[in-house]
Design a protein around this motif. Structure first.
Motif, PDB file in Angstrom:
ATOM      1  N   VAL A   5       0.899  -1.240   0.032  1.00 55.22           N
ATOM      2  CA  VAL A   5      -0.075  -0.009   0.058  1.00 55.22           C
ATOM      3  C   VAL A   5       0.639   1.212  -0.028  1.00 55.22           C
ATOM      4  CG1 VAL A   5      -1.937   1.185   1.531  1.00 55.22           C
ATOM      5  CG2 VAL A   5      -1.853  -1.206   1.247  1.00 55.22           C
ATOM      6  N   ALA A   6       0.537   2.302  -0.841  1.00 54.99           N
ATOM      7  CA  ALA A   6       1.417   3.435  -0.888  1.00 54.99           C
ATOM      8  C   ALA A   6       0.991   4.074   0.336  1.00 54.99           C
ATOM      9  CB  ALA A   6       0.894   4.234  -2.167  1.00 54.99           C
ATOM     10  N   GLN A   7       2.239   5.057   0.827  1.00 57.08           N
ATOM     11  CA  GLN A   7       2.295   5.873   1.823  1.00 57.08           C
ATOM     12  C   GLN A   7       1.150   6.556   2.259  1.00 57.08           C
ATOM     13  OE1 GLN A   7       5.373   5.845   3.914  1.00 57.08           O
ATOM     14  NE2 GLN A   7       4.502   6.801   5.709  1.00 57.08           N
ATOM     15  N   ASN A   8       0.629   7.234   1.146  1.00 57.52           N
ATOM     16  CA  ASN A   8      -0.663   8.147   1.317  1.00 57.52           C
ATOM     17  C   ASN A   8      -1.818   7.299   1.280  1.00 57.52           C
ATOM     18  OD1 ASN A   8      -0.896   7.359  -1.573  1.00 57.52           O
ATOM     19  ND2 ASN A   8      -0.922   9.525  -2.172  1.00 57.52           N
ATOM     20  N   GLN A   9      -1.938   6.118   1.173  1.00 60.35           N
ATOM     21  CA  GLN A   9      -3.164   5.292   1.218  1.00 60.35           C
ATOM     22  C   GLN A   9      -3.164   4.680   2.594  1.00 60.35           C
ATOM     23  OE1 GLN A   9      -5.437   5.259  -1.259  1.00 60.35           O
ATOM     24  NE2 GLN A   9      -4.208   6.942  -1.798  1.00 60.35           N
ATOM     25  N   VAL A  10      -2.148   4.539   3.476  1.00 59.01           N
ATOM     26  CA  VAL A  10      -2.431   4.004   4.816  1.00 59.01           C
ATOM     27  C   VAL A  10      -3.347   4.630   5.598  1.00 59.01           C
ATOM     28  CG1 VAL A  10      -0.927   3.644   6.939  1.00 59.01           C
ATOM     29  CG2 VAL A  10      -0.114   2.969   4.793  1.00 59.01           C
ATOM     30  N   GLU A  11      -4.253   4.192   6.249  1.00 59.86           N
ATOM     31  CA  GLU A  11      -5.251   4.661   7.059  1.00 59.86           C
ATOM     32  C   GLU A  11      -4.682   4.826   8.760  1.00 59.86           C
ATOM     33  OE1 GLU A  11      -9.508   4.711   6.282  1.00 59.86           O
ATOM     34  OE2 GLU A  11      -8.977   3.343   4.431  1.00 59.86           O
ATOM     35  N   HIS A  12      -4.644   5.996   9.163  1.00 57.18           N
ATOM     36  CA  HIS A  12      -4.281   6.171  10.598  1.00 57.18           C
ATOM     37  C   HIS A  12      -5.508   6.199  11.224  1.00 57.18           C
ATOM     38  CE1 HIS A  12      -0.074   6.263   9.083  1.00 57.18           C
ATOM     39  NE2 HIS A  12      -0.531   7.451   8.360  1.00 57.18           N
ATOM     40  N   ILE A  13      -5.442   5.666  12.411  1.00 62.36           N
ATOM     41  CA  ILE A  13      -6.619   5.487  13.288  1.00 62.36           C
ATOM     42  C   ILE A  13      -6.440   6.490  14.787  1.00 62.36           C
ATOM     43  CG2 ILE A  13      -8.266   4.139  14.653  1.00 62.36           C
ATOM     44  CD1 ILE A  13      -8.156   3.715  11.456  1.00 62.36           C
ATOM     45  N   TYR A  14      -7.647   7.373  14.919  1.00 60.77           N
ATOM     46  CA  TYR A  14      -7.595   8.002  16.115  1.00 60.77           C
ATOM     47  C   TYR A  14      -8.867   7.827  16.826  1.00 60.77           C
ATOM     48  CZ  TYR A  14      -3.271   9.693  14.601  1.00 60.77           C
ATOM     49  OH  TYR A  14      -1.767   9.781  14.085  1.00 60.77           O
ATOM     50  N   LEU A  15      -8.771   7.471  17.941  1.00 60.75           N
ATOM     51  CA  LEU A  15     -10.055   7.326  18.661  1.00 60.75           C
ATOM     52  C   LEU A  15     -10.564   8.096  19.939  1.00 60.75           C
ATOM     53  CD1 LEU A  15     -10.100   3.334  18.529  1.00 60.75           C
ATOM     54  CD2 LEU A  15     -11.160   4.890  16.848  1.00 60.75           C
ATOM     55  N   ASN A  16     -11.645   8.394  20.331  1.00 56.44           N
ATOM     56  CA  ASN A  16     -11.816   9.071  21.548  1.00 56.44           C
ATOM     57  C   ASN A  16     -11.398  10.361  21.461  1.00 56.44           C
ATOM     58  OD1 ASN A  16     -13.343   6.675  22.421  1.00 56.44           O
ATOM     59  ND2 ASN A  16     -11.261   5.767  23.025  1.00 56.44           N
ATOM     60  N   GLU A  17     -10.702  10.960  22.585  1.00 54.03           N
ATOM     61  CA  GLU A  17     -10.247  12.243  22.623  1.00 54.03           C
ATOM     62  C   GLU A  17      -8.902  12.358  21.614  1.00 54.03           C
ATOM     63  OE1 GLU A  17     -11.874  14.720  24.013  1.00 54.03           O
ATOM     64  OE2 GLU A  17     -13.329  13.271  24.357  1.00 54.03           O
ATOM     65  N   ALA A  18      -8.347  11.265  21.364  1.00 50.77           N
ATOM     66  CA  ALA A  18      -7.260  11.459  20.605  1.00 50.77           C
ATOM     67  C   ALA A  18      -7.394  12.042  19.110  1.00 50.77           C
ATOM     68  CB  ALA A  18      -6.406  10.067  20.279  1.00 50.77           C
ATOM     69  N   VAL A  19      -8.823  12.193  18.556  1.00 51.85           N
ATOM     70  CA  VAL A  19      -9.072  12.595  17.254  1.00 51.85           C
ATOM     71  C   VAL A  19      -8.492  14.091  17.182  1.00 51.85           C
ATOM     72  CG1 VAL A  19     -11.035  10.927  16.935  1.00 51.85           C
ATOM     73  CG2 VAL A  19     -11.222  13.443  18.084  1.00 51.85           C
ATOM     74  N   THR A  20      -8.049  14.586  18.395  1.00 55.33           N
ATOM     75  CA  THR A  20      -7.756  16.007  18.334  1.00 55.33           C
ATOM     76  C   THR A  20      -6.249  15.992  17.985  1.00 55.33           C
ATOM     77  OG1 THR A  20      -7.303  16.073  20.830  1.00 55.33           O
ATOM     78  CG2 THR A  20      -9.495  16.742  20.280  1.00 55.33           C
ATOM     79  N   LEU A  21      -5.591  14.832  17.942  1.00 50.15           N
ATOM     80  CA  LEU A  21      -4.088  15.008  17.840  1.00 50.15           C
ATOM     81  C   LEU A  21      -3.698  15.356  16.423  1.00 50.15           C
ATOM     82  CD1 LEU A  21      -3.038  11.889  19.992  1.00 50.15           C
ATOM     83  CD2 LEU A  21      -2.623  14.365  20.559  1.00 50.15           C
ATOM     84  N   ARG A  22      -4.353  14.267  15.484  1.00 54.53           N
ATOM     85  CA  ARG A  22      -4.228  14.830  14.063  1.00 54.53           C
ATOM     86  C   ARG A  22      -5.645  14.875  13.158  1.00 54.53           C
ATOM     87  NH1 ARG A  22       0.838  13.425  11.575  1.00 54.53           N
ATOM     88  NH2 ARG A  22      -0.330  14.484   9.862  1.00 54.53           N
ATOM     89  N   PRO A  23      -6.268  15.889  13.468  1.00 55.65           N
ATOM     90  CA  PRO A  23      -7.576  16.118  12.763  1.00 55.65           C
ATOM     91  C   PRO A  23      -7.377  15.908  11.221  1.00 55.65           C
ATOM     92  CG  PRO A  23      -6.991  18.234  13.611  1.00 55.65           C
ATOM     93  CD  PRO A  23      -6.008  17.055  13.977  1.00 55.65           C
ATOM     94  N   ASP A  24      -6.224  16.412  10.620  1.00 59.88           N
ATOM     95  CA  ASP A  24      -6.031  16.140   9.376  1.00 59.88           C
ATOM     96  C   ASP A  24      -6.015  14.615   8.630  1.00 59.88           C
ATOM     97  OD1 ASP A  24      -3.638  16.063  10.967  1.00 59.88           O
ATOM     98  OD2 ASP A  24      -2.553  16.140   8.808  1.00 59.88           O
ATOM     99  N   LEU A  25      -5.924  13.890   9.637  1.00 63.48           N
ATOM    100  CA  LEU A  25      -5.788  12.307   9.386  1.00 63.48           C
ATOM    101  C   LEU A  25      -7.171  11.588   9.673  1.00 63.48           C
ATOM    102  CD1 LEU A  25      -2.113  11.451  10.358  1.00 63.48           C
ATOM    103  CD2 LEU A  25      -3.089  12.087   8.064  1.00 63.48           C
ATOM    104  N   VAL A  26      -7.776  12.252  10.401  1.00 70.60           N
ATOM    105  CA  VAL A  26      -9.017  11.712  10.918  1.00 70.60           C
ATOM    106  C   VAL A  26     -10.441  11.507   9.855  1.00 70.60           C
ATOM    107  CG1 VAL A  26     -11.029  11.480  12.533  1.00 70.60           C
ATOM    108  CG2 VAL A  26      -8.670  12.240  13.367  1.00 70.60           C
ATOM    109  N   LYS A  27     -10.575  10.463   9.552  1.00 72.09           N
ATOM    110  CA  LYS A  27     -11.728  10.225   8.543  1.00 72.09           C
ATOM    111  C   LYS A  27     -12.825  10.740   8.905  1.00 72.09           C
ATOM    112  CE  LYS A  27      -8.843   7.878   5.518  1.00 72.09           C
ATOM    113  NZ  LYS A  27      -8.498   8.743   4.553  1.00 72.09           N
ATOM    114  N   LYS A  28     -13.663  11.662   8.202  1.00 70.63           N
ATOM    115  CA  LYS A  28     -15.010  12.158   8.457  1.00 70.63           C
ATOM    116  C   LYS A  28     -16.007  11.215   8.315  1.00 70.63           C
ATOM    117  CE  LYS A  28     -13.136  16.317   9.332  1.00 70.63           C
ATOM    118  NZ  LYS A  28     -12.343  16.367  10.296  1.00 70.63           N
TER     119      LYS A  28
END
Length: 121
Positions: A98-121
Motif C-alpha cells: 500500500v502506498a504511504q498516502n493510502q495508509v489509514e491512521h486511526i484516532y479514537l476517543n479524545e485522540a481525534v484532536t491529535l491529528r484532525p487532518d488524518l481523521v476520516k470524516k
C-alpha cells in the motif's frame, strides 16, 4: 516494503481494564481498516503518556488471536505541558504494498484532536 501505521486513543481513567480494552480496540481497528494480518506485522511500539501506569498495553496486543508472536514493546511518551492526558499511541510496522498516502491512521476517543487532518470524516 515496511510502512508505519499510526493510531491513538485515550482512556477515561488509569485502570488496567480500560488500558487493555482501549489498546486492543485500537490495534484491531488499525488492522481491520488497513487489512493487516498478524504475519504482515514486523513490530508494534506502544507509547503512553506518563499518567498511564497501571498496566502494560502490550499485553492487549499479544492477546489478540493470532498475534501472540508479534514483537510488541511499550514505553512512555515525552512529558509535554498541555499534552493530551491518558493517551495510548500505537506505531505498527507492517509489510505492505500500500502506498504511504493510502495508509489509514486511526484516532479514537479524545485522540481525534491529535491529528484532525488524518481523521476520516
Amino acid at each position: 516494503m515496511i510502512r508505519g501505521v499510526r493510531g491513538a486513543t485515550t482512556i477515561p481513567a488509569d485502570q488496567p481494564d480500560q488500558i487493555l480494552i482501549a489498546t486492543q480496540e485500537l490495534a484491531m481497528e488499525m488492522a481491520r481498516v488497513n487489512s493487516i494480518q498478524a504475519e504482515d506485522v514486523a513490530s508494534v511500539i506502544i507509547s503512553t503518556t506518563p499518567d498511564v501506569i497501571s498496566a502494560f498495553p502490550a499485553k492487549a496486543v499479544r492477546t489478540i488471536e493470532g498475534w501472540e508472536y508479534v514483537p510488541v514493546m511499550c514505553m512512555h511518551e515525552m512529558s509535554v505541558a498541555e499534552s493530551l492526558p491518558r493517551c495510548i499511541r500505537i506505531m505498527m510496522h507492517v509489510n505492505t504494498t500500500v502506498a504511504q498516502n493510502q495508509v489509514e491512521h486511526i484516532y479514537l476517543n479524545e485522540a481525534v484532536t491529535l491529528r484532525p487532518d488524518l481523521v476520516k470524516k
